[in-house]
Design an enzyme around this catalytic site. Structure first.
Site, mmCIF file in Angstrom:
data_model
loop_
_atom_site.group_PDB
_atom_site.id
_atom_site.type_symbol
_atom_site.label_atom_id
_atom_site.label_comp_id
_atom_site.label_asym_id
_atom_site.label_seq_id
_atom_site.Cartn_x
_atom_site.Cartn_y
_atom_site.Cartn_z
ATOM 1 N N ALA A 340 0.784 -1.234 0.000
ATOM 2 C CA ALA A 340 0.000 0.000 0.000
ATOM 3 C C ALA A 340 0.817 1.286 0.000
ATOM 4 O O ALA A 340 0.412 2.271 -0.620
ATOM 5 C CB ALA A 340 -0.942 0.001 1.200
ATOM 6 N N ASP A 391 4.747 -8.523 5.682
ATOM 7 C CA ASP A 391 5.170 -8.922 4.344
ATOM 8 C C ASP A 391 4.027 -9.744 3.748
ATOM 9 O O ASP A 391 3.538 -10.682 4.384
ATOM 10 C CB ASP A 391 6.456 -9.747 4.432
ATOM 11 C CG ASP A 391 7.017 -10.118 3.072
ATOM 12 O OD1 ASP A 391 6.257 -10.617 2.223
ATOM 13 O OD2 ASP A 391 8.235 -9.935 2.862
ATOM 14 N N ASP A 409 -0.041 -3.600 -6.155
ATOM 15 C CA ASP A 409 0.723 -2.541 -6.820
ATOM 16 C C ASP A 409 2.190 -2.843 -6.531
ATOM 17 O O ASP A 409 2.768 -2.360 -5.564
ATOM 18 C CB ASP A 409 0.305 -1.173 -6.271
ATOM 19 C CG ASP A 409 0.851 -0.034 -7.107
ATOM 20 O OD1 ASP A 409 0.979 -0.205 -8.327
ATOM 21 O OD2 ASP A 409 1.160 1.028 -6.532
ATOM 22 N N CYS A 462 4.256 0.761 -11.965
ATOM 23 C CA CYS A 462 4.523 2.073 -12.575
ATOM 24 C C CYS A 462 5.677 1.913 -13.561
ATOM 25 O O CYS A 462 6.582 2.741 -13.632
ATOM 26 C CB CYS A 462 4.812 3.138 -11.533
ATOM 27 S SG CYS A 462 6.137 2.735 -10.377
#
Length: 524
Positions: A340, A391, A409, A462
């Site tokens: 997050a 984790d 993500d 990304c």
């Protein structure tokens, strides 16, 4: 303050979530050398001098900031609660490094520091090529002491890329070298920069030609566009020469930013626009997301005015917002955000729940989770977010709980955000890609265990690298036939949808950060 810290983490850490190993540059163990050097340089041990009003403040601060970024692991982030670098410690860094303080930075100085630091980092390979070409021999350049090299980089950048009055640039940087180092260092800077000015005026800069075999062409392109050779070769392979060149040009431009209106506390985009108008910050509405506004300049004004601190808005790229569109959070859902921090997507997803449901924000970094929790309070969505310090791989092995949706993500190379993270291109190596893809596979396997039957796993990065994106999804589906692709066609504009039904934002095509997302549905 929590929101501001969150913003700083966004700029400096969004692309380095739990990345394996250390990506810090390996330092040489030899003592630094430069022309007319009298023994090893140890600026931090010098006796502090009085205030020096002759040295250019923005150049002194820029040189020290560049030292901290390259050698000390600091990030290319120039904002604090007042939009003034590292706040009251800025001149402390300068004094400890070069032995004196300059006058405080005014708003013009701040803009110059932002430009010079960001530009010098982006163009480092190009600048070093010019400096090395103008030195007497390669050894002089290779063994140059760090502070002298930063001063030269600043001077070359200001002359070549900013078109500042050349002899003023020469004089100011010579003065900085003489005061911060010694007279001989100033003479050396004078000689190099004056040679450069002469060559520029004759249109005779010593730049490489793009010719020869593929390797030679890649080396030349890497110098001309200031990127690592391995990145250039990789992009030419996947994108072709023309698109790779356009991508490098995009990465070297000054980045724009997007602001997301905090709808979770009832702030509409029109409210944010009204505040921006009152601050006279130029802006335009996002073409893709109704909560977002784009700005090219004025981010420091937004910070100084307290819009982030008050929770009015967040700094978040539209590509990240479109990934939330791919998740499509619905009221009442239980959603796991498995990696997050820094929490931009977590906060946006929470605002989409309309007060019903829960976002479980997990991360290995407890400090970032704490900041996320504080920011959630300012956004008035803290009742919709539960933080979990763990984790993902450990959590998935020890917990049987399952969620409607799981957003992974994943830690990645960050090759889609190089325009904003100027330093990142120099902190990534080809061998990192192998470690990252291995980690991504492990995290995908773990995340899949937390998805309920009929639920959705969303994998995002990304990055624009096919091996981190499509390659990881394809490998995952081979290992997990119980999952299948759910096309994002109805969730994002068609220009973002790939032939395989994935989301992909292309920096050149969309003028956004590069990002990827895939929806994978688990069979009932």
């Amino acid at each position: 303050m929590a929101q501001l810290l969150s913003f700083r983490v966004y700029l400096s850490a969004e692309t380095q979530k739990a990345s394996p190993g250390s990506f810090k540059r390996t330092q040489k163990t030899q003592k630094p050398f430069s022309p007319d050097r009298r023994g090893p340089v140890a600026p931090s041990s010098r006796k502090p001098q009085n205030l020096n009003l002759e040295v250019s403040p923005h150049r002194a601060v820029s040189a020290v900031r560049l030292m901290r970024i390259e050698y000390g692991g600091a990030f290319a982030d120039l904002l604090n609660e007042k939009g003034k670098g590292s706040g009251s410690n800025e001149m402390g860094y300068v004094e400890r490094t070069i032995g004196f303080r300059t006058r405080d930075l005014d708003d013009r100085d701040l803009r110059l520091v932002t430009d010079v630091v960001g530009g010098t980092i982006r163009w480092r390979r190009y600048l070093d090529h010019l400096i090395g070409s103008l030195c007497h021999n390669e050894r002089t350049f290779r063994n140059m002491e760090p502070l002298l090299l930063q001063i030269l980089r600043i001077g070359v950048y200001e002359i070549i890329k900013r078109d500042m009055p050349p002899y003023a640039v020469v004089d100011e940087n010579v003065r900085l070298a003489k005061v911060a180092l010694r007279p001989g260092a100033g003479d050396f800077v004078n000689g190099i920069l004056r040679k450069l000015v002469s060559l520029k005026e004759k249109d005779a800069l010593p730049l490489p030609k793009v010719e020869g075999d593929d390797r030679a062409q890649a080396r030349a392109l890497a110098t001309l566009h200031s990127h690592p050779v391995w990145m250039v070769r990789r992009w030419v392979k996947y994108l072709g020469l023309d698109e790779a060149t356009k991508l490098m040009t995009w990465n070297n431009n000054d980045p724009g930013f997007s602001l997301r209106a905090n709808t979770g506390r009832g702030i509409a985009r029109s409210d944010l626009v009204e505040r921006l108008n009152s601050l006279k910050v130029p802006h335009e509405l996002s073409l893709h997301l109704e909560e977002f506004v784009r700005i090219k300049t004025g981010l420091q004004i937004v910070v100084q005015a307290g819009l982030l601190k008050e929770g009015i808005c967040s700094v978040q790229d539209e590509s990240a917002g479109l990934i939330v569109s791919v998740v499509k959070p619905q009221p009442g859902e239980r959603i796991m955000d498995a990696c997050a921090a820094p929490g931009g997507k977590t906060l946006f997803m929470a605002s989409c729940l309309k007060g019903q449901g829960m976002i479980y924000a997990m991360d290995v970094n407890e400090g970032r989770l704490r900041i996320l929790g504080e920011t959630a309070k300012s956004h008035q969505v803290d009742g919709l977010i539960t933080t979990i310090h763990s984790d993902l791989r450990v959590f998935a092995e020890t917990n049987e709980v399952q969620y409607d949706k799981v957003l992974l993500d994943a830690p990645c190379s960050g090759l889609g955000v190089l325009s904003k993270r100027a330093d990142l291109r120099w902190n990534r190596k080809l061998e990192d890609m192998v470690e990252l893809t291995k980690l991504q596979d492990e995290l995908l396997d773990s995340a899949s265990k937390l998805v309920k039957h009929g639920g959705v796993l969303i994998y995002s990065t990304c990055s624009i690298d096919p091996e981190e994106n499509e390659g990881r999804v394809e490998a995952f589906l081979e290992r997990h036939p119980e999952f299948s692709i759910d096309p994002v066609t109805s969730l994002v504009p068609s220009s973002f949808v790939t032939s395989q039904g994935f989301f992909l934002s292309n920096p050149v095509k969309h003028s956004l950060d590069g990002a990827f997302a895939a929806r994978l549905v688990r069979a009932l």
